[in-house]
Design an enzyme around this catalytic site. Structure first.
Site, short mmCIF file in Angstrom:
data_model
loop_
_atom_site.label_atom_id
_atom_site.label_comp_id
_atom_site.label_asym_id
_atom_site.label_seq_id
_atom_site.Cartn_x
_atom_site.Cartn_y
_atom_site.Cartn_z
N LEU A 100 41.84 37.82 32.03
CA LEU A 100 43.22 38.24 31.81
C LEU A 100 44.03 37.89 33.05
CD1 LEU A 100 42.81 41.73 30.09
CD2 LEU A 100 42.93 39.46 29.05
N ASP A 101 44.78 36.81 32.96
CA ASP A 101 45.55 36.34 34.11
C ASP A 101 46.84 37.13 34.24
OD1 ASP A 101 46.25 34.23 36.19
OD2 ASP A 101 47.93 34.05 34.80
N GLU A 136 41.71 40.13 36.30
CA GLU A 136 42.02 39.58 37.62
C GLU A 136 43.11 40.42 38.26
OE1 GLU A 136 44.40 36.00 39.77
OE2 GLU A 136 44.98 37.00 37.93
N HIS A 174 40.84 28.93 42.52
CA HIS A 174 41.99 28.03 42.49
C HIS A 174 43.17 28.62 43.26
CE1 HIS A 174 42.25 30.94 39.30
NE2 HIS A 174 43.54 30.74 39.23
N ASP A 175 43.10 29.91 43.62
CA ASP A 175 44.13 30.55 44.43
C ASP A 175 43.67 30.57 45.89
OD1 ASP A 175 45.76 31.00 42.24
OD2 ASP A 175 44.91 32.98 41.84
#
Length: 485
Positions: free
Chosen positions: A192-193, A233, A290-291
């Site tokens: 869940l972004d 997340e 990716h962050d």
């Protein structure tokens, strides 16, 4: 999700041009290394302003990568996690364009979250300051409708990412339709972004409030009914993370990356040991994603102490910059177009000064602490900061989003370092002790010893931090007692 190492990757940045090519790579060059793969956004388009996290169509795979049948094929060969982008749609989406064209007469009018749906009158400066922000500036962007009317729309991240009203019927249906598409394609887990920002309520921080927990729980139950597990997340104060973990399937252990750096930089395992006493166990562990490398996850909040003293944390961040020869400074904070000012943008390998021994020790710690380990594709290849990509895009996080060629990958796969890393990954995947009980052995703070025991089998990680020496011993009925490193 299998209790094995998982891969996090973009389809098109790991020497592949399509989902089918990635499936082949996982079965050939990377065979046996991963129990599953988290595919970062593969929706149309993959090359938006936020690298796919601003989909124009969340239910369409970018045709450059393939289609849903290709994903279904991959899902048969390997467990697949996909991102459910909960908070927003693209300003270029057909839904938002229809909203701008028709205003209140648009069938998507209720999908778009406007300021007046949360605040009945003009928002005060005091109320704005209460809103938890991932970036500086206003959480609203003004858009002009075709009829000339101007509306303030919630844009939590960028003006190209339009927040949706997840409390509306059409908002709920939008998310459920994506879940259905995922289910048909064989997706077994979703991330869940940006879910923490999904619920807005006047007079609150609009981040992880009570109603947000209720929303996440409801969406989780809908996913579970379709056979899909849920990873939430959330970057937040560590005590908040502990509470969140009680309510969901999985959370990230976002405190771990900085705690491992603290352990290695300061040759002191005390902060990490203290965290392992209270850390949730239903976690996905990462060192890189990716962050950027999150800071808020270990920092203090108000008058509440963090997992690391703020003065120590500041020195860790500075050491990252020193180790990367200041290249990370060019990608962090106000130095580039960053959505998250509380993260340091740098590959984990460069954060450790490109020291292969230190990097292997960091991964060993990750693999031995409780949780299912994920390895980001740049981290898999011990990648350097991509200054050329950063220069081309001026997007801070692109420093850690390199586009690998097959030639680059082949060179890494032949290296001594990768041979050791591969041996560590396979050990974590195959040894039965990791399905047993975990304990932190009592040592001096310049040492760290972690042990797993499962009936008659065991595995022990022992690190001398003063000398940066790694030792892994294990026992099973076939191998008896042996030394891995």
């Amino acid at each position: 999700m299998k209790n094995q190492v998982q891969l996090i990757t973009y389809v098109d940045r790991i020497g592949c041009n399509s989902i089918s090519e990635l499936e082949y790579m996982l079965q050939s060059k990377l065979n046996g290394l991963f129990g599953g793969v988290h595919l970062l956004p593969f929706y149309y388009p993959i090359d938006g302003k936020d690298a796919g996290f601003d989909p124009i169509d969340h239910m369409q795979i970018d045709s450059r990568l393939g289609d849903w049948n290709d994903l279904k094929s991959l899902a048969k060969a390997s467990e697949v996690m996909a991102d459910l982008i909960v908070n927003h749609i693209s300003a270029e989406s057909s839904q938002f364009k229809d909203f701008l064209e028709k205003g209140s007469k648009s069938e998507f009018f209720d999908l778009v979250l406007t300021r007046d749906k949360v605040f009945s009158e003009d928002i005060s400066e005091e109320e704005i300051l209460k809103i938890y922000r991932p970036r500086p500036g206003s959480p609203f962007t003004k858009f002009q409708l075709k009829d000339g009317k101007e509306l303030a729309v919630w844009t939590t991240f960028t003006s190209n990412q339009i927040d949706i009203d997840v409390n509306s019927n059409i908002g709920l249906a939008y998310l459920e339709n994506i879940l259905t598409v995922f289910q048909k394609a064989g997706v077994s887990m979703i991330r869940l972004d940006a879910a923490g920002y999904a619920i807005k309520k006047a007079g609150t921080s609009c981040f992880m409030i009570k109603e947000t927990f209720d929303f996440i729980d409801d969406l989780t139950q809908k996913a579970k009914s379709k056979g899909i597990e849920v990873l939430v997340e959330i970057h937040s104060f560590y005590q908040t993370q502990i509470e969140i973990a009680k309510k969901v399937d999985y959370v990230y252990d976002f405190a771990l990356p900085v705690l491992v750096l603290d352990t290695i930089f300061n040759a002191n395992s005390s902060n990490l040991k203290n965290w392992l006493k209270i850390a949730p166990k239903n976690v996905i562990t990462v060192l890189d994603t990716h962050d950027g490398i999150g800071v808020v996850d270990v920092a203090s909040e108000g008058n509440r102490a963090g997992l690391i003293p703020d003065t120590t944390l500041e020195k860790i961040v500075e050491q990252i910059h020193i180790n990367s020869k200041d290249s990370s400074k060019k990608a962090t904070g106000a130095a580039a177009s960053n959505l998250d000012l509380y993260q340091v943008n740098c590959t984990y390998f460069e954060a450790l000064g490109k020291d292969e021994n230190a990097y292997l020790i960091a991964r060993a710690i990750q693999f031995f602490v409780p949780g299912i380990p994920q390895v980001y594709y740049v981290g898999l290849f011990a990648g350097d900061n991509d200054m050329e990509l950063l220069s081309n895009t001026n997007v801070g996080r692109d420093i850690n989003r390199h586009y690998y060629s097959q030639e680059e990958i082949d060179a890494v796969l032949k290296s001594r370092f990768f041979n050791d890393f591969k041996k560590l990954i396979l050990f974590r995947n195959q040894h039965s002790a990791f399905n047993g009980q975990f304990e932190v052995l009592d040592t001096l703070n310049n040492e760290l010893q972690l042990k797993w025991t499962n009936e008659d089998t065991w595995a022990v990680l022992a690190i001398n931090l003063s000398e940066m020496k790694l030792n892994i011993t294990f026992y099973d009925e076939i191998e008896k007692e042996k030394v891995l490193f």
